[in-house]
Design a protein around this motif. Structure first.
Motif, PDB file in Angstrom:
ATOM      1  N   HIS A 298     135.601  84.016 -25.933  1.00 11.64           N
ATOM      2  CA  HIS A 298     135.090  82.744 -26.442  1.00 11.64           C
ATOM      3  C   HIS A 298     133.569  82.728 -26.529  1.00 11.64           C
ATOM      4  O   HIS A 298     132.984  82.412 -27.568  1.00 11.64           O
ATOM      5  CB  HIS A 298     135.577  81.595 -25.551  1.00 11.64           C
ATOM      6  CG  HIS A 298     137.033  81.305 -25.702  1.00 11.64           C
ATOM      7  ND1 HIS A 298     137.679  80.281 -25.046  1.00 11.64           N
ATOM      8  CD2 HIS A 298     138.004  81.916 -26.449  1.00 11.64           C
ATOM      9  CE1 HIS A 298     138.959  80.271 -25.371  1.00 11.64           C
ATOM     10  NE2 HIS A 298     139.173  81.262 -26.216  1.00 11.64           N
ATOM     11  N   ASN A 299     132.908  83.066 -25.420  1.00 11.22           N
ATOM     12  CA  ASN A 299     131.441  83.004 -25.391  1.00 11.22           C
ATOM     13  C   ASN A 299     130.816  83.998 -26.359  1.00 11.22           C
ATOM     14  O   ASN A 299     129.776  83.714 -26.970  1.00 11.22           O
ATOM     15  CB  ASN A 299     130.935  83.255 -23.975  1.00 11.22           C
ATOM     16  CG  ASN A 299     131.139  82.064 -23.070  1.00 11.22           C
ATOM     17  OD1 ASN A 299     131.311  80.937 -23.537  1.00 11.22           O
ATOM     18  ND2 ASN A 299     131.168  82.295 -21.768  1.00 11.22           N
TER      19      ASN A 299
ATOM     20  N   TYR B  81     129.787  74.177 -25.343  1.00  9.08           N
ATOM     21  CA  TYR B  81     128.824  75.271 -25.529  1.00  9.08           C
ATOM     22  C   TYR B  81     127.552  74.770 -26.190  1.00  9.08           C
ATOM     23  O   TYR B  81     126.434  75.119 -25.778  1.00  9.08           O
ATOM     24  CB  TYR B  81     129.473  76.373 -26.366  1.00  9.08           C
ATOM     25  CG  TYR B  81     128.612  77.611 -26.518  1.00  9.08           C
ATOM     26  CD1 TYR B  81     128.683  78.650 -25.604  1.00  9.08           C
ATOM     27  CD2 TYR B  81     127.719  77.741 -27.588  1.00  9.08           C
ATOM     28  CE1 TYR B  81     127.905  79.775 -25.731  1.00  9.08           C
ATOM     29  CE2 TYR B  81     126.927  78.872 -27.727  1.00  9.08           C
ATOM     30  CZ  TYR B  81     127.030  79.880 -26.794  1.00  9.08           C
ATOM     31  OH  TYR B  81     126.240  80.998 -26.924  1.00  9.08           O
ATOM     32  N   CYS B  82     127.697  73.962 -27.254  1.00 10.44           N
ATOM     33  CA  CYS B  82     126.513  73.448 -27.965  1.00 10.44           C
ATOM     34  C   CYS B  82     125.697  72.512 -27.083  1.00 10.44           C
ATOM     35  O   CYS B  82     124.465  72.472 -27.167  1.00 10.44           O
ATOM     36  CB  CYS B  82     126.940  72.732 -29.237  1.00 10.44           C
ATOM     37  SG  CYS B  82     127.701  73.819 -30.470  1.00 10.44           S
TER      38      CYS B  82
ATOM     39  N   THR C 269     129.378  74.097 -36.417  1.00 14.19           N
ATOM     40  CA  THR C 269     129.761  75.301 -35.686  1.00 14.19           C
ATOM     41  C   THR C 269     131.272  75.417 -35.603  1.00 14.19           C
ATOM     42  O   THR C 269     131.842  76.506 -35.742  1.00 14.19           O
ATOM     43  CB  THR C 269     129.152  75.278 -34.281  1.00 14.19           C
ATOM     44  OG1 THR C 269     127.726  75.155 -34.374  1.00 14.19           O
ATOM     45  CG2 THR C 269     129.483  76.549 -33.520  1.00 14.19           C
TER      46      THR C 269
ATOM     47  N   CYS D   4     123.432  74.508 -24.799  1.00 14.50           N
ATOM     48  CA  CYS D   4     122.450  75.390 -25.439  1.00 14.50           C
ATOM     49  C   CYS D   4     121.041  74.855 -25.173  1.00 14.50           C
ATOM     50  O   CYS D   4     120.706  73.734 -25.557  1.00 14.50           O
ATOM     51  CB  CYS D   4     122.719  75.474 -26.947  1.00 14.50           C
ATOM     52  SG  CYS D   4     121.529  76.492 -27.838  1.00 14.50           S
TER      53      CYS D   4
ATOM     54  N   VAL E  38     133.788  78.466 -36.865  1.00 15.75           N
ATOM     55  CA  VAL E  38     134.768  79.124 -36.003  1.00 15.75           C
ATOM     56  C   VAL E  38     136.151  79.067 -36.641  1.00 15.75           C
ATOM     57  O   VAL E  38     136.920  80.040 -36.602  1.00 15.75           O
ATOM     58  CB  VAL E  38     134.775  78.475 -34.606  1.00 15.75           C
ATOM     59  CG1 VAL E  38     135.860  79.087 -33.731  1.00 15.75           C
ATOM     60  CG2 VAL E  38     133.421  78.637 -33.927  1.00 15.75           C
TER      61      VAL E  38
ATOM     62  N   HIS F 250     126.656  80.779 -33.290  1.00 15.99           N
ATOM     63  CA  HIS F 250     125.759  79.648 -33.016  1.00 15.99           C
ATOM     64  C   HIS F 250     124.337  80.104 -32.702  1.00 15.99           C
ATOM     65  O   HIS F 250     123.382  79.519 -33.211  1.00 15.99           O
ATOM     66  CB  HIS F 250     126.306  78.828 -31.852  1.00 15.99           C
ATOM     67  CG  HIS F 250     125.436  77.668 -31.469  1.00 15.99           C
ATOM     68  ND1 HIS F 250     125.398  76.491 -32.179  1.00 15.99           N
ATOM     69  CD2 HIS F 250     124.539  77.503 -30.452  1.00 15.99           C
ATOM     70  CE1 HIS F 250     124.548  75.645 -31.616  1.00 15.99           C
ATOM     71  NE2 HIS F 250     124.004  76.248 -30.578  1.00 15.99           N
TER      72      HIS F 250
ATOM     73  N   LEU G  83     131.118  82.438 -29.884  1.00 18.16           N
ATOM     74  CA  LEU G  83     130.241  81.276 -30.031  1.00 18.16           C
ATOM     75  C   LEU G  83     128.771  81.690 -30.062  1.00 18.16           C
ATOM     76  O   LEU G  83     127.968  81.097 -30.785  1.00 18.16           O
ATOM     77  CB  LEU G  83     130.495  80.294 -28.894  1.00 18.16           C
ATOM     78  CG  LEU G  83     131.866  79.596 -28.936  1.00 18.16           C
ATOM     79  CD1 LEU G  83     132.049  78.713 -27.710  1.00 18.16           C
ATOM     80  CD2 LEU G  83     132.014  78.770 -30.208  1.00 18.16           C
ATOM     81  N   LYS G  84     128.427  82.701 -29.296  1.00 23.26           N
ATOM     82  CA  LYS G  84     127.043  83.187 -29.319  1.00 23.26           C
ATOM     83  C   LYS G  84     126.716  83.779 -30.681  1.00 23.26           C
ATOM     84  O   LYS G  84     125.611  83.591 -31.213  1.00 23.26           O
ATOM     85  CB  LYS G  84     126.845  84.235 -28.225  1.00 23.26           C
ATOM     86  CG  LYS G  84     125.416  84.756 -28.139  1.00 23.26           C
ATOM     87  CD  LYS G  84     125.260  85.747 -26.991  1.00 23.26           C
ATOM     88  CE  LYS G  84     123.826  86.256 -26.917  1.00 23.26           C
ATOM     89  NZ  LYS G  84     123.653  87.230 -25.810  1.00 23.26           N
TER      90      LYS G  84
ATOM     91  N   THR H 268     135.710  73.232 -26.340  1.00 21.46           N
ATOM     92  CA  THR H 268     134.943  74.422 -25.952  1.00 21.46           C
ATOM     93  C   THR H 268     133.644  74.519 -26.751  1.00 21.46           C
ATOM     94  O   THR H 268     132.570  74.804 -26.204  1.00 21.46           O
ATOM     95  CB  THR H 268     135.792  75.684 -26.171  1.00 21.46           C
ATOM     96  OG1 THR H 268     137.042  75.551 -25.492  1.00 21.46           O
ATOM     97  CG2 THR H 268     135.067  76.912 -25.642  1.00 21.46           C
ATOM     98  N   VAL H 269     133.728  74.282 -28.056  1.00 22.94           N
ATOM     99  CA  VAL H 269     132.533  74.345 -28.905  1.00 22.94           C
ATOM    100  C   VAL H 269     131.540  73.251 -28.525  1.00 22.94           C
ATOM    101  O   VAL H 269     130.328  73.481 -28.452  1.00 22.94           O
ATOM    102  CB  VAL H 269     132.936  74.234 -30.387  1.00 22.94           C
ATOM    103  CG1 VAL H 269     131.696  74.140 -31.272  1.00 22.94           C
ATOM    104  CG2 VAL H 269     133.787  75.421 -30.804  1.00 22.94           C
TER     105      VAL H 269
END
Length: 506
Positions: A421-422, A462-463, A442, A466, A446, A429, A425-426, A458-459
């Protein structure tokens, strides 16, 4: 005395990554300017006479003035140049302000910063930008840099006088020996088979270009240009539909170890899709592109050739003919989504995932679990269970069939294991192509390739975490409103606005 050469295990590579043959290291006296310096020198096979390394600059050089092209040491200031004296091209400036009369020429005193470097005559010619912008021109000629006073003739083609400011760049100068050698090399490669060719022999599509090219040429020079145009007429495009392809030059594009990647088609508005289709068919007719003969995998994971019809505009690709016939048998279609991913690794991670692994095993057995068998499992497993009919196995990996309503296309989304996942996303994003977009954008990126339960949460998480996004976005929370303070009796609480100091009034 010849210095002793010592063996060394130093490995040198050139700019292309090729190994340079080295013989060893020796301690030598290096003369730079008027001073000699003792330093270790690596003996190797290079085209240049020598290269001063960083160790020498750090040890002996205190300052590098790139503007004046000088090296400053404790003992001396060393004047540098580019590629040797004969290769050096200097800029020529007007030493003082002067007025140029209209439609006339006048002597102008000049200077160029590196005049002391040249010990031989130099050739001075006009600067192209100066001719175009100011409509003035330096009459080409040869000067001796060691002279006390340098001047050139400058012609003013304007109908008005022009004032030249001090340090106005007028042209460039270079070594006469360098220019003669370059001229010989250039002229040796130009051979006109038919010197008697006249402008009347020019094809119709070249006459306009010849007339514009001969505007400032003499009659003899104009005829020579016409002869060249006649000789190489097949190089030029005849019409707007002609791309002017020639077979005199071939090229090769080496992609190294790069592997093919999967990429979604470019999004186009509905109004532009017909324009795109027309342009593709125009390029097909002109021979710029041709139908792709790509390789794909069938249901049994075997590589098969799938000819693509010309009717589908989005299935046409630009190819390099010189490489196509040689490399088509070496093309490897990779089902990896990101660089470095392997299908075997992704399948293993899916099996080890507590959510995806259970559904993938059941899907391979073609046996959908009953509700009483999954009721005790997590809500994430139940989310995938409810989408049983939309889940498919492709090349051993579990995908979800998803319809992108905005683009009206069906997409196979890879069920992404939690361990990836990470990383995804990295990539989508944080990277420069990701652009640190917001949650919704984002999430859209995905969805084009991946899916997992609770993907939006999850997104969003994460955002929110950031650091770069948080530092650039202002809080949307408004300040708390003013409230009422309840007291028990009058004058229990007193509020005073302090104001001051104010000027004294009578």
């Amino acid at each position: 005395m010849c210095p002793s050469l010592q063996e060394s295990n130093i490995v040198l590579n050139d700019v292309n990554g090729k190994n340079i043959n080295t013989y060893g290291v020796a301690k030598m006296s290096i003369r730079v300017g008027k001073i000699s310096y003792e330093n270790n020198v690596i003996i190797c096979d290079i085209a240049l006479d020598a290269i001063l390394g960083q160790d020498f600059l750090l040890k002996f050089v205190n300052k590098i003035d790139y503007k004046k092209m000088t090296l400053h040491t404790d003992e001396d200031v060393i004047q540098c140049w580019i590629g040797g004296k004969s290769n050096m091209i200097c800029r020529v400036f007007a030493s003082e302000g002067i007025n140029l009369p209209a439609n006339c020429y006048k002597w102008v005193d000049i200077q160029f910063p590196s005049a002391k470097v040249h010990d031989e005559p130099v050739y001075i010619e006009s600067l192209y930008e100066t001719v175009i912008e100011k409509n003035i021109c330096v009459l080409a000629g040869i000067v001796q840099p060691v002279s006390d006073k340098l001047s050139v003739l400058v012609a003013n083609f304007n109908n008005e006088d022009i004032d030249l400011n001090p340090n106005t760049q007028l042209g460039t100068c270079e070594s006469c020996s360098k220019r003669v050698s370059d001229t010989d090399a250039r002229c040796a490669s130009v051979v006109v088979d038919n010197p008697e060719s006249s402008p009347s022999q020019l094809p119709e599509y070249l006459k306009d270009m010849w007339e514009r090219s001969s505007k400032h040429l003499t009659t003899d020079e104009s005829e020579r240009v016409a002869a060249l145009f006649v000789k190489f007429q097949n190089v030029f495009s005849k019409t707007s539909e002609d791309i002017g392809r020639i077979e005199n030059v071939q090229h090769r594009i080496d992609t190294g170890n790069a592997q093919p990647i999967k990429q979604m088609p470019r999004r186009l508005p509905l109004g532009k899709r017909e324009i795109e289709r027309q342009e593709v068919h125009k390029m097909l007719e002109r021979g710029i592109i041709e139908p792709s003969q790509s390789y794909a995998r069938d249901d049994e994971n075997k590589i098969v050739q799938t000819p693509i019809e010309e009717d589908e505009a989005h299935q046409i690709r630009v190819i390099t003919r010189s490489q196509y016939s040689e490399r088509k048998d070496k093309v490897k279609i990779s089902d990896c989504i990101l660089d470095g991913w392997d299908t075997t690794e992704i399948r293993q991670l899916q099996l080890e995932d507590p959510v995806i692994g259970y559904i993938l095993t059941a899907k391979e057995d073609s046996n959908r679990p009953q509700w009483n068998e999954i009721s005790h499992l997590s809500s994430l497993v139940k989310t995938l269970w409810r989408q049983w009919d939309r889940l498919v196995i492709h090349i051993g990996m579990l995908y979800r069939n998803w319809t992108d309503e905005q683009n009206e296309v069906n997409v196979l989304q890879l069920l992404l294991p939690i361990t990836k996942h990470n990383e995804v996303l990295k990539y989508l994003h944080d990277t420069p192509t990701g652009g640190h977009l917001g949650v919704e954008k984002t999430l859209d990126k995905v969805r084009q390739t991946f899916y997992w339960p609770n993907m939006k949460e999850t997104v969003q998480k994460y955002c929110t975490k950031c650091d770069l996004c948080t530092s650039r976005k202002h809080s949307k929370e408004s300040p708390a409103p003013m409230g009422t303070y309840i007291v028990g009796e009058p004058m229990e609480k007193i509020a005073i606005d302090i104001f001051g100091s104010s000027p004294a009034y009578r």
